[in-house]
Design a protein around this motif. Structure first.
Motif, PDB file in Angstrom:
ATOM      1  N   ASN A  52       0.776  -1.255  -0.040  1.00 33.70           N
ATOM      2  CA  ASN A  52      -0.018  -0.070  -0.005  1.00 33.70           C
ATOM      3  C   ASN A  52       0.779   1.400  -0.078  1.00 33.70           C
ATOM      4  O   ASN A  52       0.439   2.190  -0.434  1.00 33.70           O
ATOM      5  CB  ASN A  52      -0.697  -0.133   1.181  1.00 33.70           C
ATOM      6  N   ASP A  53       2.071   1.209   0.673  1.00 34.29           N
ATOM      7  CA  ASP A  53       2.802   2.255   0.617  1.00 34.29           C
ATOM      8  C   ASP A  53       3.791   2.375  -0.287  1.00 34.29           C
ATOM      9  O   ASP A  53       4.386   3.514  -0.657  1.00 34.29           O
ATOM     10  CB  ASP A  53       3.397   2.360   2.304  1.00 34.29           C
ATOM     11  N   LEU A  54       4.016   1.577  -0.873  1.00 32.50           N
ATOM     12  CA  LEU A  54       5.375   1.289  -2.023  1.00 32.50           C
ATOM     13  C   LEU A  54       5.203   2.535  -3.088  1.00 32.50           C
ATOM     14  O   LEU A  54       6.067   3.012  -3.481  1.00 32.50           O
ATOM     15  CB  LEU A  54       5.438   0.114  -2.710  1.00 32.50           C
ATOM     16  N   PRO A  55       3.852   2.725  -3.442  1.00 33.08           N
ATOM     17  CA  PRO A  55       3.684   3.979  -4.719  1.00 33.08           C
ATOM     18  C   PRO A  55       4.295   5.225  -4.306  1.00 33.08           C
ATOM     19  O   PRO A  55       4.690   5.943  -5.071  1.00 33.08           O
ATOM     20  CB  PRO A  55       2.310   3.867  -5.026  1.00 33.08           C
ATOM     21  N   THR A  71       9.154 -13.348  -0.917  1.00 32.47           N
ATOM     22  CA  THR A  71       8.844 -11.938  -0.619  1.00 32.47           C
ATOM     23  C   THR A  71       7.749 -11.601  -1.247  1.00 32.47           C
ATOM     24  O   THR A  71       6.732 -11.016  -0.787  1.00 32.47           O
ATOM     25  CB  THR A  71      10.094 -11.094  -0.701  1.00 32.47           C
ATOM     26  N   LEU A  72       7.648 -11.885  -2.634  1.00 29.80           N
ATOM     27  CA  LEU A  72       6.560 -11.551  -3.452  1.00 29.80           C
ATOM     28  C   LEU A  72       5.313 -12.103  -3.236  1.00 29.80           C
ATOM     29  O   LEU A  72       4.357 -11.715  -3.431  1.00 29.80           O
ATOM     30  CB  LEU A  72       6.890 -11.317  -4.803  1.00 29.80           C
ATOM     31  N   SER A  73       5.399 -13.663  -3.005  1.00 29.62           N
ATOM     32  CA  SER A  73       4.149 -14.289  -2.641  1.00 29.62           C
ATOM     33  C   SER A  73       3.502 -14.205  -1.253  1.00 29.62           C
ATOM     34  O   SER A  73       2.466 -14.670  -0.680  1.00 29.62           O
ATOM     35  CB  SER A  73       4.733 -15.724  -2.900  1.00 29.62           C
ATOM     36  N   ALA A  74       4.351 -13.015  -0.410  1.00 25.68           N
ATOM     37  CA  ALA A  74       3.618 -13.015   0.874  1.00 25.68           C
ATOM     38  C   ALA A  74       2.220 -12.310   0.725  1.00 25.68           C
ATOM     39  O   ALA A  74       1.433 -12.379   1.738  1.00 25.68           O
ATOM     40  CB  ALA A  74       4.426 -12.086   1.552  1.00 25.68           C
ATOM     41  N   HIS A  75       2.130 -11.341  -0.281  1.00 28.64           N
ATOM     42  CA  HIS A  75       0.628 -10.994  -0.446  1.00 28.64           C
ATOM     43  C   HIS A  75       0.699 -10.544  -2.109  1.00 28.64           C
ATOM     44  O   HIS A  75       1.481 -10.234  -2.561  1.00 28.64           O
ATOM     45  CB  HIS A  75       0.459  -9.573   0.066  1.00 28.64           C
ATOM     46  N   HIS A  76      -0.672 -11.208  -2.420  1.00 28.93           N
ATOM     47  CA  HIS A  76      -0.891 -10.869  -4.077  1.00 28.93           C
ATOM     48  C   HIS A  76      -0.537  -9.477  -4.575  1.00 28.93           C
ATOM     49  O   HIS A  76      -0.451  -9.329  -5.673  1.00 28.93           O
ATOM     50  CB  HIS A  76      -2.281 -11.437  -4.330  1.00 28.93           C
ATOM     51  N   ASN A  77      -0.493  -8.435  -3.890  1.00 24.06           N
ATOM     52  CA  ASN A  77      -0.593  -7.014  -4.343  1.00 24.06           C
ATOM     53  C   ASN A  77       0.864  -6.620  -4.423  1.00 24.06           C
ATOM     54  O   ASN A  77       1.148  -5.570  -5.062  1.00 24.06           O
ATOM     55  CB  ASN A  77      -1.433  -6.013  -3.468  1.00 24.06           C
ATOM     56  N   LEU A  78       1.916  -7.391  -3.934  1.00 24.18           N
ATOM     57  CA  LEU A  78       3.180  -6.966  -3.479  1.00 24.18           C
ATOM     58  C   LEU A  78       4.148  -6.808  -4.738  1.00 24.18           C
ATOM     59  O   LEU A  78       4.673  -5.887  -4.980  1.00 24.18           O
ATOM     60  CB  LEU A  78       3.979  -7.520  -2.416  1.00 24.18           C
ATOM     61  N   ALA A  79       3.923  -7.644  -5.651  1.00 22.51           N
ATOM     62  CA  ALA A  79       4.706  -7.815  -6.965  1.00 22.51           C
ATOM     63  C   ALA A  79       4.296  -6.791  -7.929  1.00 22.51           C
ATOM     64  O   ALA A  79       5.152  -6.116  -8.329  1.00 22.51           O
ATOM     65  CB  ALA A  79       4.466  -9.023  -7.528  1.00 22.51           C
ATOM     66  N   LEU A  80       2.771  -6.284  -7.794  1.00 18.46           N
ATOM     67  CA  LEU A  80       2.536  -5.438  -8.825  1.00 18.46           C
ATOM     68  C   LEU A  80       2.841  -3.914  -8.142  1.00 18.46           C
ATOM     69  O   LEU A  80       2.964  -3.019  -8.863  1.00 18.46           O
ATOM     70  CB  LEU A  80       0.924  -5.535  -8.999  1.00 18.46           C
ATOM     71  N   ALA A  81       2.833  -3.964  -6.935  1.00 13.30           N
ATOM     72  CA  ALA A  81       3.272  -2.833  -6.231  1.00 13.30           C
ATOM     73  C   ALA A  81       4.907  -2.177  -6.576  1.00 13.30           C
ATOM     74  O   ALA A  81       4.893  -1.045  -6.876  1.00 13.30           O
ATOM     75  CB  ALA A  81       2.974  -2.790  -4.614  1.00 13.30           C
ATOM     76  N   PHE A  82       5.699  -3.213  -6.581  1.00 10.60           N
ATOM     77  CA  PHE A  82       6.817  -2.914  -6.881  1.00 10.60           C
ATOM     78  C   PHE A  82       6.883  -2.626  -8.438  1.00 10.60           C
ATOM     79  O   PHE A  82       7.809  -1.544  -8.890  1.00 10.60           O
ATOM     80  CB  PHE A  82       7.650  -4.040  -6.684  1.00 10.60           C
ATOM     81  N   ALA A  83       6.005  -3.274  -9.258  1.00  9.36           N
ATOM     82  CA  ALA A  83       6.178  -3.014 -10.579  1.00  9.36           C
ATOM     83  C   ALA A  83       5.583  -1.688 -11.212  1.00  9.36           C
ATOM     84  O   ALA A  83       6.051  -1.197 -12.033  1.00  9.36           O
ATOM     85  CB  ALA A  83       5.448  -4.004 -11.374  1.00  9.36           C
ATOM     86  N   ALA A  84       4.655  -1.079 -10.016  1.00 12.00           N
ATOM     87  CA  ALA A  84       4.282   0.146 -10.664  1.00 12.00           C
ATOM     88  C   ALA A  84       5.268   1.302 -10.201  1.00 12.00           C
ATOM     89  O   ALA A  84       5.053   2.577 -10.557  1.00 12.00           O
ATOM     90  CB  ALA A  84       2.932   0.276  -9.672  1.00 12.00           C
TER      91      ALA A  84
END
Length: 290
Positions: A52-55, A71-84
Protein backbone atom coordinates in the motif's frame (compact mmCIF):
# COMPACT_ATOMS: atom_id res chain seq x y z
CA UNK A 1 17.73 7.74 3.45
CA UNK A 2 18.95 9.54 0.36
CA UNK A 3 22.50 8.35 0.97
CA UNK A 4 22.03 4.85 2.43
CA UNK A 5 20.47 1.52 1.50
CA UNK A 6 17.55 0.50 3.67
CA UNK A 7 17.88 -3.22 4.44
CA UNK A 8 14.87 -5.08 5.82
CA UNK A 9 15.90 -8.45 7.26
CA UNK A 10 12.79 -9.65 9.08
CA UNK A 11 9.24 -8.76 10.05
CA UNK A 12 10.44 -6.64 12.95
CA UNK A 13 12.54 -4.53 10.59
CA UNK A 14 9.66 -4.13 8.15
CA UNK A 15 7.25 -3.12 10.92
CA UNK A 16 9.70 -0.55 12.33
CA UNK A 17 10.43 0.82 8.88
CA UNK A 18 6.76 1.28 8.03
CA UNK A 19 6.21 3.09 11.32
CA UNK A 20 9.22 5.31 10.66
CA UNK A 21 7.89 6.25 7.22
CA UNK A 22 4.40 7.11 8.51
CA UNK A 23 4.81 10.68 9.92
CA UNK A 24 4.37 13.85 7.85
CA UNK A 25 1.83 12.25 5.57
CA UNK A 26 4.32 9.48 4.66
CA UNK A 27 6.39 12.00 2.68
CA UNK A 28 9.58 10.27 3.83
CA UNK A 29 8.97 7.66 1.16
CA UNK A 30 9.94 10.27 -1.43
CA UNK A 31 13.51 10.20 -0.13
CA UNK A 32 14.04 6.43 -0.34
CA UNK A 33 16.63 5.67 -3.04
CA UNK A 34 17.82 2.11 -2.31
CA UNK A 35 15.94 -0.83 -0.77
CA UNK A 36 17.10 -4.37 0.00
CA UNK A 37 14.54 -6.96 1.03
CA UNK A 38 16.07 -9.90 2.91
CA UNK A 39 12.89 -10.94 4.71
CA UNK A 40 12.09 -14.45 3.43
CA UNK A 41 9.20 -14.98 5.88
CA UNK A 42 7.36 -11.72 5.44
CA UNK A 43 3.91 -11.80 7.04
CA UNK A 44 0.88 -11.26 4.83
CA UNK A 45 -0.25 -8.28 6.94
CA UNK A 46 3.07 -6.47 6.64
CA UNK A 47 3.35 -7.36 2.96
CA UNK A 48 -0.04 -5.77 2.32
CA UNK A 49 0.95 -2.64 4.27
CA UNK A 50 4.21 -2.43 2.31
CA UNK A 51 2.34 -2.82 -0.97
CA UNK A 52 0.00 0.00 0.00
CA UNK A 53 2.85 2.40 0.79
CA UNK A 54 5.33 1.51 -1.96
CA UNK A 55 3.77 3.78 -4.61
CA UNK A 56 5.02 6.71 -2.53
CA UNK A 57 8.66 5.67 -3.18
CA UNK A 58 8.85 7.91 -6.22
CA UNK A 59 12.67 8.16 -6.20
CA UNK A 60 13.62 4.54 -5.54
CA UNK A 61 16.48 3.75 -7.93
CA UNK A 62 17.99 0.53 -6.56
CA UNK A 63 15.99 -2.56 -5.60
CA UNK A 64 17.43 -5.82 -4.31
CA UNK A 65 15.28 -8.86 -3.49
CA UNK A 66 17.32 -11.53 -1.70
CA UNK A 67 14.55 -14.16 -1.76
CA UNK A 68 12.20 -12.81 -4.37
CA UNK A 69 9.63 -15.60 -4.56
CA UNK A 70 9.03 -15.85 -0.84
CA UNK A 71 8.92 -12.09 -0.46
CA UNK A 72 6.64 -11.38 -3.41
CA UNK A 73 4.30 -14.27 -2.61
CA UNK A 74 3.60 -12.92 0.88
CA UNK A 75 0.71 -10.87 -0.53
CA UNK A 76 -0.82 -10.86 -4.02
CA UNK A 77 -0.49 -7.06 -4.34
CA UNK A 78 3.22 -6.83 -3.55
CA UNK A 79 4.71 -7.83 -6.93
CA UNK A 80 2.52 -5.34 -8.76
CA UNK A 81 3.29 -2.63 -6.19
CA UNK A 82 7.00 -2.98 -6.97
CA UNK A 83 6.18 -3.10 -10.68
CA UNK A 84 4.23 0.15 -10.44
CA UNK A 85 7.31 2.12 -9.41
CA UNK A 86 8.67 4.40 -12.12
CA UNK A 87 12.24 5.20 -11.07
CA UNK A 88 14.05 1.86 -10.60
CA UNK A 89 17.36 1.87 -12.49
CA UNK A 90 19.16 -1.06 -10.87
CA UNK A 91 17.63 -4.36 -9.79
CA UNK A 92 19.08 -7.55 -8.31
CA UNK A 93 16.78 -10.53 -7.96
CA UNK A 94 17.69 -13.76 -6.21
CA UNK A 95 15.56 -16.90 -6.14
CA UNK A 96 13.07 -15.57 -8.68
CA UNK A 97 10.31 -17.54 -10.40
CA UNK A 98 6.55 -17.08 -10.90
CA UNK A 99 5.96 -13.91 -8.88
CA UNK A 100 9.21 -12.39 -10.13
CA UNK A 101 8.04 -13.01 -13.68
CA UNK A 102 4.70 -11.36 -12.88
CA UNK A 103 6.49 -8.32 -11.47
CA UNK A 104 8.91 -7.94 -14.37
CA UNK A 105 6.23 -8.39 -17.02
CA UNK A 106 4.24 -5.57 -15.43
CA UNK A 107 7.06 -3.13 -14.68
CA UNK A 108 7.97 -0.06 -16.71
CA UNK A 109 11.20 0.75 -14.94
CA UNK A 110 13.93 2.80 -16.68
CA UNK A 111 16.38 0.01 -15.89
CA UNK A 112 20.08 0.41 -16.59
CA UNK A 113 21.39 -2.76 -14.92
CA UNK A 114 19.82 -6.06 -13.88
CA UNK A 115 21.09 -9.15 -12.06
CA UNK A 116 19.32 -12.52 -11.83
CA UNK A 117 20.62 -15.28 -9.58
CA UNK A 118 19.09 -18.58 -8.50
CA UNK A 119 21.07 -20.55 -5.96
CA UNK A 120 18.13 -22.78 -5.01
CA UNK A 121 15.61 -24.04 -7.57
CA UNK A 122 12.62 -24.87 -5.43
CA UNK A 123 9.46 -23.52 -7.07
CA UNK A 124 9.27 -25.64 -10.21
CA UNK A 125 6.19 -27.72 -9.26
CA UNK A 126 3.97 -24.84 -8.12
CA UNK A 127 3.55 -22.86 -11.35
CA UNK A 128 1.31 -24.50 -13.90
CA UNK A 129 1.89 -22.51 -17.07
CA UNK A 130 2.79 -24.06 -20.42
CA UNK A 131 4.57 -20.85 -21.49
CA UNK A 132 6.60 -20.33 -18.33
CA UNK A 133 9.92 -21.45 -19.84
CA UNK A 134 9.61 -18.81 -22.57
CA UNK A 135 8.51 -16.19 -20.05
CA UNK A 136 11.52 -16.94 -17.80
CA UNK A 137 14.06 -16.42 -20.58
CA UNK A 138 16.23 -13.42 -19.55
CA UNK A 139 15.60 -11.67 -22.86
CA UNK A 140 11.85 -11.98 -22.30
CA UNK A 141 11.84 -11.01 -18.63
CA UNK A 142 13.26 -7.53 -19.16
CA UNK A 143 11.57 -6.68 -22.45
CA UNK A 144 9.74 -3.72 -20.91
CA UNK A 145 13.13 -2.16 -20.11
CA UNK A 146 14.75 -3.06 -23.41
CA UNK A 147 15.24 0.56 -24.48
CA UNK A 148 17.22 1.56 -21.37
CA UNK A 149 18.99 -1.59 -20.12
CA UNK A 150 22.78 -1.33 -20.44
CA UNK A 151 24.06 -4.29 -18.40
CA UNK A 152 22.56 -7.72 -17.75
CA UNK A 153 23.96 -10.48 -15.59
CA UNK A 154 22.46 -13.85 -14.84
CA UNK A 155 23.96 -16.57 -12.69
CA UNK A 156 22.60 -20.08 -12.18
CA UNK A 157 19.51 -18.95 -14.08
CA UNK A 158 18.78 -22.21 -15.90
CA UNK A 159 15.04 -22.86 -15.99
CA UNK A 160 14.09 -21.39 -19.34
CA UNK A 161 13.81 -22.46 -22.96
CA UNK A 162 17.06 -22.43 -24.87
CA UNK A 163 15.59 -20.17 -27.53
CA UNK A 164 12.58 -17.91 -28.14
CA UNK A 165 10.30 -17.74 -31.19
CA UNK A 166 11.11 -14.03 -31.46
CA UNK A 167 13.49 -11.81 -29.53
CA UNK A 168 12.95 -8.33 -28.12
CA UNK A 169 15.81 -6.06 -29.14
CA UNK A 170 17.87 -4.24 -26.51
CA UNK A 171 19.58 -1.46 -28.49
CA UNK A 172 21.58 -0.04 -25.57
CA UNK A 173 22.75 -3.20 -23.83
CA UNK A 174 26.55 -3.13 -23.83
CA UNK A 175 27.56 -5.73 -21.22
CA UNK A 176 26.32 -9.30 -20.79
CA UNK A 177 27.56 -11.59 -18.01
CA UNK A 178 26.44 -15.25 -17.97
CA UNK A 179 27.68 -17.51 -15.19
CA UNK A 180 27.02 -21.06 -13.97
CA UNK A 181 24.70 -22.05 -16.80
CA UNK A 182 25.09 -24.42 -19.75
CA UNK A 183 26.69 -23.00 -22.89
CA UNK A 184 23.83 -21.76 -25.12
CA UNK A 185 23.24 -21.23 -28.80
CA UNK A 186 25.01 -17.91 -28.69
CA UNK A 187 23.72 -16.22 -31.86
CA UNK A 188 20.51 -15.43 -29.96
CA UNK A 189 22.54 -12.85 -28.03
CA UNK A 190 23.37 -11.08 -31.27
CA UNK A 191 19.66 -11.00 -32.10
CA UNK A 192 18.60 -9.59 -28.73
CA UNK A 193 21.67 -7.46 -27.97
CA UNK A 194 22.93 -6.23 -31.35
CA UNK A 195 25.21 -3.51 -29.93
CA UNK A 196 26.88 -5.63 -27.26
CA UNK A 197 30.47 -4.67 -26.49
CA UNK A 198 31.58 -6.83 -23.55
CA UNK A 199 30.71 -10.51 -23.05
CA UNK A 200 31.64 -12.51 -19.95
CA UNK A 201 30.85 -16.25 -19.84
CA UNK A 202 31.70 -18.90 -17.26
CA UNK A 203 29.67 -21.99 -18.06
CA UNK A 204 29.03 -25.26 -16.27
CA UNK A 205 30.44 -27.04 -19.34
CA UNK A 206 33.92 -25.95 -18.30
CA UNK A 207 33.53 -27.70 -14.94
CA UNK A 208 32.45 -31.02 -16.45
CA UNK A 209 34.60 -31.03 -19.59
CA UNK A 210 35.97 -34.44 -20.61
CA UNK A 211 38.80 -35.03 -23.06
CA UNK A 212 37.87 -38.42 -24.51
CA UNK A 213 37.39 -38.56 -28.32
CA UNK A 214 33.61 -38.96 -28.25
CA UNK A 215 33.10 -35.95 -26.00
CA UNK A 216 35.55 -33.86 -28.02
CA UNK A 217 33.57 -34.59 -31.17
CA UNK A 218 30.39 -33.53 -29.39
CA UNK A 219 32.02 -30.24 -28.43
CA UNK A 220 33.20 -29.71 -32.00
CA UNK A 221 29.68 -30.33 -33.32
CA UNK A 222 28.19 -27.85 -30.85
CA UNK A 223 30.75 -25.28 -31.95
CA UNK A 224 29.95 -25.93 -35.63
CA UNK A 225 26.25 -25.34 -34.98
CA UNK A 226 27.00 -22.06 -33.26
CA UNK A 227 29.36 -21.00 -36.04
CA UNK A 228 26.63 -21.67 -38.60
CA UNK A 229 24.15 -19.63 -36.58
CA UNK A 230 26.60 -16.73 -36.43
CA UNK A 231 26.94 -16.74 -40.20
CA UNK A 232 23.26 -15.75 -40.31
CA UNK A 233 23.32 -13.33 -37.38
CA UNK A 234 26.30 -12.03 -35.45
CA UNK A 235 27.95 -8.83 -34.30
CA UNK A 236 30.23 -6.82 -36.51
CA UNK A 237 32.72 -6.72 -33.63
CA UNK A 238 33.01 -7.21 -29.87
CA UNK A 239 35.27 -5.09 -27.72
CA UNK A 240 36.04 -7.77 -25.14
CA UNK A 241 35.40 -11.39 -24.21
CA UNK A 242 36.24 -12.75 -20.75
CA UNK A 243 35.94 -16.38 -19.69
CA UNK A 244 37.62 -19.71 -20.32
CA UNK A 245 38.99 -20.72 -23.69
CA UNK A 246 36.58 -23.66 -23.65
CA UNK A 247 33.60 -21.32 -23.26
CA UNK A 248 34.71 -19.23 -26.22
CA UNK A 249 35.31 -22.38 -28.26
CA UNK A 250 31.81 -23.72 -27.60
CA UNK A 251 30.09 -20.38 -28.26
CA UNK A 252 31.42 -20.32 -31.82
CA UNK A 253 31.47 -16.53 -32.05
CA UNK A 254 32.74 -15.66 -35.50
CA UNK A 255 33.18 -11.89 -35.32
CA UNK A 256 36.44 -10.08 -34.49
CA UNK A 257 37.02 -9.49 -30.76
CA UNK A 258 39.37 -6.65 -29.89
CA UNK A 259 40.47 -8.01 -26.50
CA UNK A 260 40.24 -11.64 -25.41
CA UNK A 261 40.92 -12.40 -21.74
CA UNK A 262 40.74 -16.16 -21.36
CA UNK A 263 41.73 -18.80 -18.86
CA UNK A 264 43.19 -22.10 -20.00
CA UNK A 265 44.79 -25.20 -18.57
CA UNK A 266 46.52 -28.25 -19.99
CA UNK A 267 43.38 -30.04 -21.19
CA UNK A 268 42.06 -26.94 -22.99
CA UNK A 269 45.22 -25.80 -24.76
CA UNK A 270 43.93 -27.52 -27.90
CA UNK A 271 41.14 -24.92 -28.11
CA UNK A 272 43.37 -21.83 -27.96
CA UNK A 273 44.41 -21.78 -31.60
CA UNK A 274 40.92 -22.09 -33.18
CA UNK A 275 39.41 -19.36 -31.00
CA UNK A 276 42.31 -16.96 -31.52
CA UNK A 277 42.35 -17.53 -35.26
CA UNK A 278 38.59 -17.00 -35.40
CA UNK A 279 38.49 -13.85 -33.26
CA UNK A 280 41.62 -12.10 -34.56
CA UNK A 281 42.18 -10.17 -31.32
CA UNK A 282 44.34 -7.07 -31.10
CA UNK A 283 45.07 -7.96 -27.49
CA UNK A 284 45.22 -11.41 -25.89
CA UNK A 285 45.34 -11.96 -22.12
CA UNK A 286 46.00 -15.61 -21.38
CA UNK A 287 45.92 -17.01 -17.85
CA UNK A 288 47.20 -20.55 -17.39
CA UNK A 289 45.51 -22.43 -14.54
CA UNK A 290 47.15 -25.40 -12.86
Amino acid sequence: LLEKTVELNDNRHVHSFLRFMRPHGRRRWQHLKSLTMCCSKLSSTLAEALANDLPRASRLETLKLEDAERTLSAHHNLALAFAALRSVKHVEIKEGHQHTCRMLEAMRWPLESAILCNDNIRHTTEWQDTDKLDRLHPAALFKNARLTLKKLKYKRWREYNESLPTYPVYPNLRTLVVEAGWAPRSAQWALAYPHLESLVVHSIDTDVMADDPEELEGYAEFRRENLEDHLRCSWARLEKFSGTVFDLYLLGISCPIKHIAIQTWEDTLQFVRPVVVGACPERLSLTFLR
